[in-house]
Design an enzyme around this catalytic site. Sequence first.
Site, PDB file in Angstrom:
ATOM      1  N   TYR A  34     -14.403   6.578 -13.578  1.00 36.47           N
ATOM      2  CA  TYR A  34     -14.160   5.430 -12.683  1.00 36.47           C
ATOM      3  C   TYR A  34     -14.725   4.157 -13.325  1.00 36.47           C
ATOM      4  O   TYR A  34     -14.047   3.122 -13.394  1.00 36.47           O
ATOM      5  CB  TYR A  34     -14.829   5.695 -11.330  1.00 36.47           C
ATOM      6  CG  TYR A  34     -14.784   4.521 -10.374  1.00 36.47           C
ATOM      7  CD1 TYR A  34     -13.630   4.225  -9.654  1.00 36.47           C
ATOM      8  CD2 TYR A  34     -15.902   3.703 -10.191  1.00 36.47           C
ATOM      9  CE1 TYR A  34     -13.590   3.146  -8.774  1.00 36.47           C
ATOM     10  CE2 TYR A  34     -15.875   2.628  -9.318  1.00 36.47           C
ATOM     11  CZ  TYR A  34     -14.715   2.354  -8.606  1.00 36.47           C
ATOM     12  OH  TYR A  34     -14.677   1.280  -7.742  1.00 36.47           O
TER      13      TYR A  34
ATOM     14  N   LYS B 156     -12.896   0.633 -14.628  1.00 34.91           N
ATOM     15  CA  LYS B 156     -13.271  -0.708 -14.162  1.00 34.91           C
ATOM     16  C   LYS B 156     -13.678  -1.604 -15.338  1.00 34.91           C
ATOM     17  O   LYS B 156     -13.425  -2.811 -15.320  1.00 34.91           O
ATOM     18  CB  LYS B 156     -14.376  -0.607 -13.111  1.00 34.91           C
ATOM     19  CG  LYS B 156     -13.905   0.083 -11.826  1.00 34.91           C
ATOM     20  CD  LYS B 156     -12.754  -0.655 -11.162  1.00 34.91           C
ATOM     21  CE  LYS B 156     -12.327  -0.073  -9.828  1.00 34.91           C
ATOM     22  NZ  LYS B 156     -11.291  -0.870  -9.156  1.00 34.91           N
TER      23      LYS B 156
ATOM     24  N   VAL C 290       1.007   1.629  -6.976  1.00 35.63           N
ATOM     25  CA  VAL C 290       0.722   0.725  -8.099  1.00 35.63           C
ATOM     26  C   VAL C 290       0.855   1.393  -9.466  1.00 35.63           C
ATOM     27  O   VAL C 290       0.932   0.706 -10.486  1.00 35.63           O
ATOM     28  CB  VAL C 290      -0.683   0.066  -7.985  1.00 35.63           C
ATOM     29  CG1 VAL C 290      -0.779  -0.838  -6.768  1.00 35.63           C
ATOM     30  CG2 VAL C 290      -1.804   1.108  -7.997  1.00 35.63           C
TER      31      VAL C 290
ATOM     32  N   THR D 115     -17.078   1.139   2.820  1.00 39.69           N
ATOM     33  CA  THR D 115     -15.700   1.466   3.220  1.00 39.69           C
ATOM     34  C   THR D 115     -15.549   2.980   3.091  1.00 39.69           C
ATOM     35  O   THR D 115     -16.513   3.680   2.740  1.00 39.69           O
ATOM     36  CB  THR D 115     -14.707   0.797   2.258  1.00 39.69           C
ATOM     37  OG1 THR D 115     -15.009   1.289   0.951  1.00 39.69           O
ATOM     38  CG2 THR D 115     -14.817  -0.718   2.275  1.00 39.69           C
TER      39      THR D 115
ATOM     40  N   ASP E 200       0.847  -1.200   0.000  1.00 36.07           N
ATOM     41  CA  ASP E 200       0.000   0.000   0.000  1.00 36.07           C
ATOM     42  C   ASP E 200       0.882   1.249   0.000  1.00 36.07           C
ATOM     43  O   ASP E 200       2.052   1.202   0.364  1.00 36.07           O
ATOM     44  CB  ASP E 200      -0.907   0.020   1.244  1.00 36.07           C
ATOM     45  CG  ASP E 200      -2.205   0.794   1.035  1.00 36.07           C
ATOM     46  OD1 ASP E 200      -3.274   0.161   0.960  1.00 36.07           O
ATOM     47  OD2 ASP E 200      -2.151   2.043   0.925  1.00 36.07           O
TER      48      ASP E 200
ATOM     49  N   VAL F 110     -19.889  -1.210  -1.018  1.00 43.02           N
ATOM     50  CA  VAL F 110     -19.538  -1.598   0.355  1.00 43.02           C
ATOM     51  C   VAL F 110     -19.197  -0.308   1.100  1.00 43.02           C
ATOM     52  O   VAL F 110     -18.449   0.518   0.575  1.00 43.02           O
ATOM     53  CB  VAL F 110     -18.303  -2.538   0.371  1.00 43.02           C
ATOM     54  CG1 VAL F 110     -18.017  -3.010   1.791  1.00 43.02           C
ATOM     55  CG2 VAL F 110     -18.496  -3.720  -0.567  1.00 43.02           C
TER      56      VAL F 110
ATOM     57  N   ASN G   4      -5.992  -4.981  -5.949  1.00 43.74           N
ATOM     58  CA  ASN G   4      -7.167  -4.366  -5.312  1.00 43.74           C
ATOM     59  C   ASN G   4      -7.088  -2.846  -5.230  1.00 43.74           C
ATOM     60  O   ASN G   4      -8.128  -2.178  -5.211  1.00 43.74           O
ATOM     61  CB  ASN G   4      -7.323  -4.960  -3.903  1.00 43.74           C
ATOM     62  CG  ASN G   4      -8.243  -4.133  -3.035  1.00 43.74           C
ATOM     63  OD1 ASN G   4      -9.470  -4.185  -3.176  1.00 43.74           O
ATOM     64  ND2 ASN G   4      -7.674  -3.306  -2.148  1.00 43.74           N
TER      65      ASN G   4
HETATM   66  N1  LIG Z   1     -16.095   0.136  -1.601  1.00 46.46           N
HETATM   67  C1  LIG Z   1     -16.859  -0.098  -2.655  1.00 46.46           C
HETATM   68  O1  LIG Z   1     -18.058   0.138  -2.646  1.00 46.46           O
HETATM   69  C2  LIG Z   1     -16.262  -0.694  -3.908  1.00 46.46           C
HETATM   70  C3  LIG Z   1     -17.141  -1.185  -4.885  1.00 46.46           C
HETATM   71  C4  LIG Z   1     -16.624  -1.728  -6.045  1.00 46.46           C
HETATM   72  C5  LIG Z   1     -15.253  -1.790  -6.220  1.00 46.46           C
HETATM   73  N2  LIG Z   1     -14.427  -1.308  -5.263  1.00 46.46           N
HETATM   74  C6  LIG Z   1     -12.986  -1.396  -5.512  1.00 46.46           C
HETATM   75  O2  LIG Z   1     -12.380  -2.116  -4.454  1.00 46.46           O
HETATM   76  C7  LIG Z   1     -11.052  -1.657  -4.258  1.00 46.46           C
HETATM   77  C8  LIG Z   1     -10.858  -1.289  -2.791  1.00 46.46           C
HETATM   78  O3  LIG Z   1     -11.776  -0.279  -2.454  1.00 46.46           O
HETATM   79  P1  LIG Z   1     -12.037   0.197  -0.940  1.00 46.46           P
HETATM   80  O4  LIG Z   1     -13.474   0.475  -0.835  1.00 46.46           O
HETATM   81  O5  LIG Z   1     -11.384  -0.724   0.002  1.00 46.46           O
HETATM   82  O6  LIG Z   1     -11.261   1.601  -0.981  1.00 46.46           O
HETATM   83  P2  LIG Z   1     -10.460   2.368   0.169  1.00 46.46           P
HETATM   84  O7  LIG Z   1     -10.320   3.756  -0.333  1.00 46.46           O
HETATM   85  O8  LIG Z   1     -11.055   2.142   1.493  1.00 46.46           O
HETATM   86  O9  LIG Z   1      -9.015   1.651   0.171  1.00 46.46           O
HETATM   87  C9  LIG Z   1      -8.172   1.721  -0.940  1.00 46.46           C
HETATM   88  C10 LIG Z   1      -6.759   1.362  -0.532  1.00 46.46           C
HETATM   89  O10 LIG Z   1      -5.933   1.464  -1.697  1.00 46.46           O
HETATM   90  C11 LIG Z   1      -4.773   2.203  -1.385  1.00 46.46           C
HETATM   91  N3  LIG Z   1      -4.267   2.888  -2.583  1.00 46.46           N
HETATM   92  C12 LIG Z   1      -4.833   3.930  -3.233  1.00 46.46           C
HETATM   93  N4  LIG Z   1      -4.053   4.313  -4.248  1.00 46.46           N
HETATM   94  C13 LIG Z   1      -2.965   3.488  -4.244  1.00 46.46           C
HETATM   95  C14 LIG Z   1      -1.806   3.394  -5.050  1.00 46.46           C
HETATM   96  N5  LIG Z   1      -1.568   4.248  -6.058  1.00 46.46           N
HETATM   97  N6  LIG Z   1      -0.904   2.416  -4.759  1.00 46.46           N
HETATM   98  C15 LIG Z   1      -1.116   1.573  -3.719  1.00 46.46           C
HETATM   99  N7  LIG Z   1      -2.189   1.629  -2.913  1.00 46.46           N
HETATM  100  C16 LIG Z   1      -3.108   2.580  -3.175  1.00 46.46           C
HETATM  101  C17 LIG Z   1      -5.214   3.182  -0.304  1.00 46.46           C
HETATM  102  O11 LIG Z   1      -4.102   3.673   0.441  1.00 46.46           O
HETATM  103  C18 LIG Z   1      -6.172   2.321   0.511  1.00 46.46           C
HETATM  104  O12 LIG Z   1      -5.488   1.600   1.511  1.00 46.46           O
HETATM  105  C19 LIG Z   1     -10.855  -0.499  -5.226  1.00 46.46           C
HETATM  106  O13 LIG Z   1     -10.235  -0.962  -6.401  1.00 46.46           O
HETATM  107  C20 LIG Z   1     -12.284  -0.067  -5.525  1.00 46.46           C
HETATM  108  O14 LIG Z   1     -12.385   0.584  -6.766  1.00 46.46           O
HETATM  109  C21 LIG Z   1     -14.895  -0.764  -4.112  1.00 46.46           C
END
Ligand SMILES: NC(=O)c1ccc[n+]([C@@H]2O[C@H](COP(=O)([O-])OP(=O)(O)OC[C@H]3O[C@@H](n4cnc5c(N)ncnc54)[C@H](O)[C@@H]3O)[C@@H](O)[C@H]2O)c1
Length: 262
Positions: free
Chosen positions: A156, A160, A61, A193, A37, A191, A87
């Site tokens: 976004y 995806k 990433v 988060t 991360d 979700v 992720n």
């Molecule tokens: N939460 C939702 O509703 C949801 C729904 C569909 C998809 N997603 C996808 O799931 C994944 C996780 O989402 P989340 O809800 O846990 O988000 P979040 O924002 O809570 O966590 C994201 C994490 O990714 C890290 N991150 C961000 N940019 C980064 C980079 N350049 N390099 C390394 N790490 C990096 C952040 O520091 C954080 O720890 C994402 O790809 C998101 O698009 C989330």
Amino acid sequence: MADLSGRKALVTGAAQGLGEGMARALAGAGAKVVVADLQQELGLKVAESLGDGHGFVPLNVADDANWEDAVSEATALLGGLDILVNNAGIEITSLLVDLDAGAAHKMLEVNLLGTALGIKHAFRTMRPGGPAGNGGVVINVASVAATIAFPAIGVYSATKSGIDRLTRVAAMESGRLGYGVRVNCIYPGLVPTAMGAGLASDCARIGLFGSPEEAVGAVVGLTPSGRLGAVEDMASAVVFLASDEASFINGVGLPVDGGMGM
Ligand SMILES: NC(=O)c1ccc[n+]([C@@H]2O[C@H](COP(=O)([O-])OP(=O)(O)OC[C@H]3O[C@@H](n4cnc5c(N)ncnc54)[C@H](O)[C@@H]3O)[C@@H](O)[C@H]2O)c1
């Protein structure tokens, strides 16, 4: 519960949210896990809480050289690499009419380029002759946004959808070139988060819904299962796709969205 004993996994964006849940579930199933991360302090805390044999590597990433270092460090720490979960992702809410080019670039770089670079370094490491060399599994995290048209998440959603297509091409290249790496993606539903809750607030701020609660209610209303997703829902899907129970599942996108993206 699938048995991942002896497997070695790297999960990006695992300092919080869905990635943290995936790291915990993979470790719970017996895998050794490296948390990767941008957030070093939080990421280290998660890795430490997983116990001995797990670890943390700093990773942006979107940076190719950074990937090279992180994957070789993780492979050395774990003594191999069998599972990569791509992720890490960001979501910057905006109507297309108000699009900021810088924000769009950021999402493309982190979500799409970041996932493509992850696949690159996983293939180089896991393919025969690579430093790990035993094949393995890549799981990309797309979104229900790749399967529906929800307002204010245009770019976004495009990133995806791009991850969805990357997944299929990656599976094909791996198969044709004998890498022995399965590549699949999941489409999580909403979700709550930091990202999910932020999206609901942004939708209210933009005026698409009267309040964040109303935005959440609209999503739940579109979901046959009648609820939001939970971190554990996504984590279980990742454990399944990483396991031998999914050994003939390759190049697919698995909706984990309660039916929202039908
Ligand atoms: N939460 C939702 O509703 C949801 C729904 C569909 C998809 N997603 C996808 O799931 C994944 C996780 O989402 P989340 O809800 O846990 O988000 P979040 O924002 O809570 O966590 C994201 C994490 O990714 C890290 N991150 C961000 N940019 C980064 C980079 N350049 N390099 C390394 N790490 C990096 C952040 O520091 C954080 O720890 C994402 O790809 C998101 O698009 C989330």
